[in-house]
Design an enzyme around this catalytic site. Structure first.
Site, PDB file in Angstrom:
ATOM      1  CE  LYS A 142       3.069 -18.098  -0.831  1.00 55.78           C
ATOM      2  NZ  LYS A 142       2.523 -19.460  -0.565  1.00 55.78           N
TER       3      LYS A 142
ATOM      4  CG  ASP B 243      -7.571  -5.330   1.898  1.00 60.78           C
ATOM      5  OD1 ASP B 243      -8.562  -4.835   2.451  1.00 60.78           O
ATOM      6  OD2 ASP B 243      -7.508  -5.551   0.664  1.00 60.78           O
TER       7      ASP B 243
ATOM      8  CG  ASP C   7      -0.474 -20.557   0.779  1.00 58.96           C
ATOM      9  OD1 ASP C   7       0.090 -20.287   1.864  1.00 58.96           O
ATOM     10  OD2 ASP C   7       0.062 -21.266  -0.093  1.00 58.96           O
TER      11      ASP C   7
ATOM     12  CG  ASP D 131     -13.012  -8.081   2.852  1.00 58.14           C
ATOM     13  OD1 ASP D 131     -12.765  -7.241   3.750  1.00 58.14           O
ATOM     14  OD2 ASP D 131     -13.459  -7.763   1.734  1.00 58.14           O
TER      15      ASP D 131
ATOM     16  CE1 TYR E  15      -3.169  -3.011   1.014  1.00 64.19           C
ATOM     17  CE2 TYR E  15      -4.534  -1.056   0.797  1.00 64.19           C
ATOM     18  CZ  TYR E  15      -4.411  -2.423   0.842  1.00 64.19           C
ATOM     19  OH  TYR E  15      -5.530  -3.217   0.726  1.00 64.19           O
TER      20      TYR E  15
END
Ligand code: IPM
Ligand code: MG
Length: 356
Positions: free
Chosen positions: A189, A245, A221, A249, A137
């Protein structure tokens, strides 16, 4: 009597209507718990930009900074170029106020809200600590040979030791304060994004200062898989900005949907910003059908941040009671008119305090 200065940006789409209900509940809570709020409303958002060409002017931003907290409804409008108002308002607040933590609790209040078979409130109670000022970001992106067959597009993920360390430390402190499973899971990751090795090392270093807290690790993942398969595995999770982010969700769905997930953009000790995780949902704007529960819970988080812990707890209990008793059918769009939910939560808050 404590008096808090609150800057309010209703923003886009359903933002203003859910903010309106959240502030009705906030006013009721302030009344009950004996503190005051001085609210200043700001008109910024996509419509204001379309009408005036003004995004978030410096003078207003200087004024907003002087508040104890900022409350934001939602930002985003399909009429504008993607990212325009996101970077102009929400990212500006996050970066320029150095709101380095995005705190996203994933807590299931009632079994009926959970889409996972056989999972209940005891299984879904985690805190996502999303690093909020760095990573993908940061905004360092560019294009070369735009529009040509050989076009190149890049965006750099940026991590600083200071930035990683303060997020990781916040997560350990939160695990201690929650006093639940006392576990922090690092989600990264690092096997593919080698820049995440900084996270691996800093996490291990900070962990040595918290012998009372256990550590776990999951690649992003696998973490998505575990959140569905065994959400009970998690207590506090700390993760870079983009993964935070995305996974928040996912977390929102596990706790009942975007209608219930709240967040705080925090710089401890400084002006911080609270918002529902959901977006502006333009197609429902102005219809009075959006659930304001996430927005209401975000106002509770704001009170918790300001030190009004009883008010935070009461707001959560009021929502929880309404959902568990079936008086509130759910947090989906159209289940109740937006204002009816505000009415119900205000009434329940009052009833709670009468009975206690
Ligand atoms: C969020 C939102 C924002 C983000 C958007 C609106 C830029 O999705 O707060 O999760 O990506 O951080
Ligand atoms: Mg998001």
């Amino acid at each position: 009597m404590n008096q808090y200065e609150i800057a309010i940006i209703g923003g886009d789409g359903i933002g203003p209507e859910v903010t309106h209900e959240a502030m009705r509940v906030a006013d009721a809570a302030a009344d009950i718990f004996g503190f005051g709020m001085r609210k200043t409303e700001y008109p910024y958002g996509s419509q204001h930009f379309i009408d005036t060409g003004e995004m978030l002017p410096d003078a207003a931003f200087e004024e907003i900074k002087q508040h104890a907290a900022i409350y934001l409804g939602a930002i985003g409008d399909p009429r504008l170029e993607a990212g325009k108002v996101e970077y102009g308002i929400i990212a500006k607040c996050r970066f320029d106020l150095d709101l380095y933590i995005n705190l996203r609790p994933v807590k299931l209040l009632h079994e009926s809200l959970c889409p996972l078979k056989g999972k209940g409130p005891a299984d879904v109670d985690m805190l996502i600590v999303r690093e909020n000022t760095e990573g993908a970001y940061t905004g360092m992106h560019g294009f070369a040979h735009k529009g040509q067959a050989n076009e190149v597009s890049t965006q750099t993920m940026v991590y600083t030791r200071v930035g990683v360390e303060r997020a990781v430390r916040y997560a350990f402190e939160a695990a201690r304060a929650r006093n639940k499973k006392k576990t922090v899971t690092l989600i990264d990751k690092a096997n593919a994004v080698r820049a995440h090795d900084l996270w691996t090392r800093v996490f291990a270093e900070v962990a040595t200062e918290y012998p009372d807290i256990s550590t776990e690790h999951a690649y992003i993942d696998a973490a998505c898989m575990w959140m569905i398969k065994n959400p009970e595995w998690f207590d506090v999770a700390v993760t870079p900005n983009l993964f935070g982010d995305i996974i928040s969700d996912l977390g929102a769905m596990v706790q009942g949907g975007m209608g219930i997930a709240a967040s705080g953009n925090i710089h401890p000790g400084r002006v911080s910003l609270f918002e529902p995780i959901h977006g502006s949902a333009p197609k429902y704007a102005g219809k009075g059908v959006a659930s304001p529960v996430a927005a209401i819970l975000a106002s509770g988080m704001m009170f918790g941040y300001l030190g009004e812990l009883e008010a935070e707890k009461a707001i959560e209990t009021a929502v929880s009671n309404l959902l568990c008793s079936g008086r509130m059918k759910g947090v989906g769009t159209g289940m109740h008119p937006t204002s009816e939910v505000g009415d119900m939560v205000v009434a329940e808050l009052k009833a709670l305090t009468v009975n206690s």
